[in-house]
Design an enzyme around this catalytic site. Sequence first.
Site, short mmCIF file in Angstrom:
data_model
loop_
_atom_site.label_atom_id
_atom_site.label_comp_id
_atom_site.label_asym_id
_atom_site.label_seq_id
_atom_site.Cartn_x
_atom_site.Cartn_y
_atom_site.Cartn_z
N ARG A 292 0.81 -1.23 0.00
CA ARG A 292 0.00 0.00 0.00
C ARG A 292 0.84 1.28 0.00
O ARG A 292 0.37 2.34 0.39
CB ARG A 292 -0.98 0.00 1.18
CG ARG A 292 -1.96 -1.16 1.16
CD ARG A 292 -3.00 -1.02 2.26
NE ARG A 292 -3.97 -2.09 2.19
CZ ARG A 292 -3.85 -3.25 2.84
NH1 ARG A 292 -2.79 -3.46 3.60
NH2 ARG A 292 -4.77 -4.19 2.73
N LYS B 104 2.56 10.54 -12.21
CA LYS B 104 1.61 9.68 -12.94
C LYS B 104 2.29 8.34 -13.21
O LYS B 104 3.35 8.29 -13.83
CB LYS B 104 1.18 10.35 -14.24
CG LYS B 104 0.22 11.50 -14.04
CD LYS B 104 -0.11 12.21 -15.33
CE LYS B 104 -1.07 11.45 -16.19
NZ LYS B 104 -1.52 12.26 -17.35
N GLU C 16 8.00 15.52 -26.88
CA GLU C 16 7.44 16.06 -25.64
C GLU C 16 7.97 17.47 -25.37
O GLU C 16 7.25 18.32 -24.84
CB GLU C 16 7.76 15.14 -24.47
CG GLU C 16 7.15 13.75 -24.56
CD GLU C 16 5.66 13.72 -24.17
OE1 GLU C 16 5.10 14.80 -23.85
OE2 GLU C 16 5.07 12.63 -24.20
N LYS D 249 6.30 21.80 -16.14
CA LYS D 249 5.50 20.71 -15.60
C LYS D 249 5.35 20.84 -14.09
O LYS D 249 4.26 20.61 -13.54
CB LYS D 249 6.10 19.36 -15.96
CG LYS D 249 5.20 18.21 -15.50
CD LYS D 249 5.47 16.91 -16.21
CE LYS D 249 4.40 15.88 -15.90
NZ LYS D 249 4.65 14.59 -16.57
N GLU E 156 -4.88 15.96 -12.12
CA GLU E 156 -5.42 16.18 -13.46
C GLU E 156 -6.93 16.41 -13.47
O GLU E 156 -7.67 15.78 -14.21
CB GLU E 156 -5.05 15.00 -14.37
CG GLU E 156 -5.08 15.36 -15.85
CD GLU E 156 -4.51 14.27 -16.72
OE1 GLU E 156 -5.27 13.67 -17.48
OE2 GLU E 156 -3.29 14.01 -16.63
N ARG F 31 -3.80 20.40 -15.74
CA ARG F 31 -2.78 19.37 -15.98
C ARG F 31 -3.11 18.56 -17.22
O ARG F 31 -2.21 18.01 -17.87
CB ARG F 31 -2.64 18.44 -14.76
CG ARG F 31 -1.52 17.42 -14.97
CD ARG F 31 -1.14 16.68 -13.72
NE ARG F 31 -0.07 15.73 -14.03
CZ ARG F 31 0.59 14.99 -13.14
NH1 ARG F 31 0.28 15.08 -11.87
NH2 ARG F 31 1.54 14.16 -13.53
N ASN G 5 -1.49 16.65 -21.98
CA ASN G 5 -1.85 15.56 -22.87
C ASN G 5 -2.06 16.03 -24.31
O ASN G 5 -2.66 15.30 -25.11
CB ASN G 5 -3.12 14.86 -22.37
CG ASN G 5 -2.87 14.09 -21.10
OD1 ASN G 5 -1.90 13.34 -20.99
ND2 ASN G 5 -3.74 14.28 -20.12
N HIS H 211 -1.91 13.58 -27.17
CA HIS H 211 -1.86 12.23 -26.62
C HIS H 211 -3.09 11.39 -26.93
O HIS H 211 -2.99 10.16 -27.02
CB HIS H 211 -1.62 12.29 -25.11
CG HIS H 211 -0.21 12.58 -24.73
ND1 HIS H 211 0.45 13.72 -25.15
CD2 HIS H 211 0.69 11.89 -23.97
CE1 HIS H 211 1.69 13.71 -24.66
NE2 HIS H 211 1.85 12.61 -23.95
N HIS I 266 -2.12 8.05 -28.43
CA HIS I 266 -2.41 6.76 -27.80
C HIS I 266 -3.19 5.85 -28.73
O HIS I 266 -3.00 4.62 -28.72
CB HIS I 266 -3.20 6.98 -26.51
CG HIS I 266 -2.37 7.56 -25.39
ND1 HIS I 266 -2.93 8.02 -24.22
CD2 HIS I 266 -1.04 7.76 -25.27
CE1 HIS I 266 -1.97 8.47 -23.43
NE2 HIS I 266 -0.81 8.32 -24.04
N HIS J 10 6.32 6.09 -28.25
CA HIS J 10 5.35 7.02 -27.68
C HIS J 10 5.55 8.44 -28.23
O HIS J 10 4.60 9.10 -28.64
CB HIS J 10 5.47 7.03 -26.15
CG HIS J 10 4.58 8.04 -25.49
ND1 HIS J 10 3.20 7.95 -25.52
CD2 HIS J 10 4.86 9.16 -24.79
CE1 HIS J 10 2.68 8.97 -24.86
NE2 HIS J 10 3.66 9.72 -24.40
#
Length: 359
Positions: free
Chosen positions: A120, A142, A184, A226, A236, A240, A244, A247, A251, A264
């Site tokens: 955890r 993330k 990026e 960032k 997000e 935030r 993306n 993206h 994706h 990517h």
Amino acid sequence: MHTLTVQTPSHQYPIFIGNGLIDQAHELLRPYLGKKAAVITNETVAPLYLAKIQTALDTLGIDHFSIILPDGEAYKNWETLNLIFDGLMQNRAERKTTLIALGGGVIGDMVGFAAATYQRGTPFIQIPTTLLSQVDSSVGGKTAINHPLGKNMIGAFYQPQAVLADLNTLHTLPQRELSAGMAEVIKYGALGDSRFFRWLEENMADLMAQQPEKLAQAVYHCCKMKADIVAQDETEQGIRAWLNLGHTFGHAIEAEMGYGVWLHGEAVAAGCVLAGRLSEILCKTQPEDTERIAKLMTAARLPAEPPKFPFERWLEHMRHDKKVSSGVMRFIGLNRLGEANITEINDMEILRQTLQPYL
């Protein structure tokens, strides 16, 4: 060396940026390590940098073990994640054992997710070794793995204790990986800083040649952008999501082509051009803005066009995007070059028009 601080509601931590920092890891990371550590890397990075991290841990008298994973986006899945858990349990890792992610974005994402979930929550440190991970994925907490139906769909927000970005590791990057990271970097200029975008246009040749001062400036600027955004929106819920840009389209490309076939960053490059085209169709930007994005991606040796596949396949992938809310598809578009927005799309014909040249 440059040092930045990421301040979020849950946690504060430093980002160290500079040359030769892995050789200083025993000094820089000392305050963030427990009595035991697990260094998690892959088959490509291990021969290059694992021994240096092991030496740093030996110097500090920290008990440690290593877990070496297969390399590539295709392995960013449950099976590989379980290899991390196997190694942690076999070596009796405890809740205070520090996990060290040594590698690119795939390693960073998987180790972060393992740290968020093992017992955890255990502390972890990011040592990103690719441009993409240094400017983006190692910062902000993330973490995720891929699912066959969608990229990064299973994960957690979980911040590291520290990020150590050694720019010397970029010298061992294949040219294709360097270009992927540059996508990026370009994204940051397009979404939030038109002056930085112009600077990239003027200096891309030097950046691709890894001119040290300019490369350090680019990495620092992206990390600063960032860090500022994450400080305002850790999980997000708002701005935030701007990070993306490109993206959702990207994706979809990765999922359709097979994870790892398009890197990517390559998919994000084509996705940013498509985001510009979508904004243009919505009358928010001009054709010359999209052309500037495409031209800069090309200068970084990146694709400015996506692969061709049917519109229905695009929709199938994009409906699994994390930004979908109450069944409504949301895209990161542009108000202008250097200013992003979140756009809800209900009319699928707008998307068809955006993608028409590539169907």
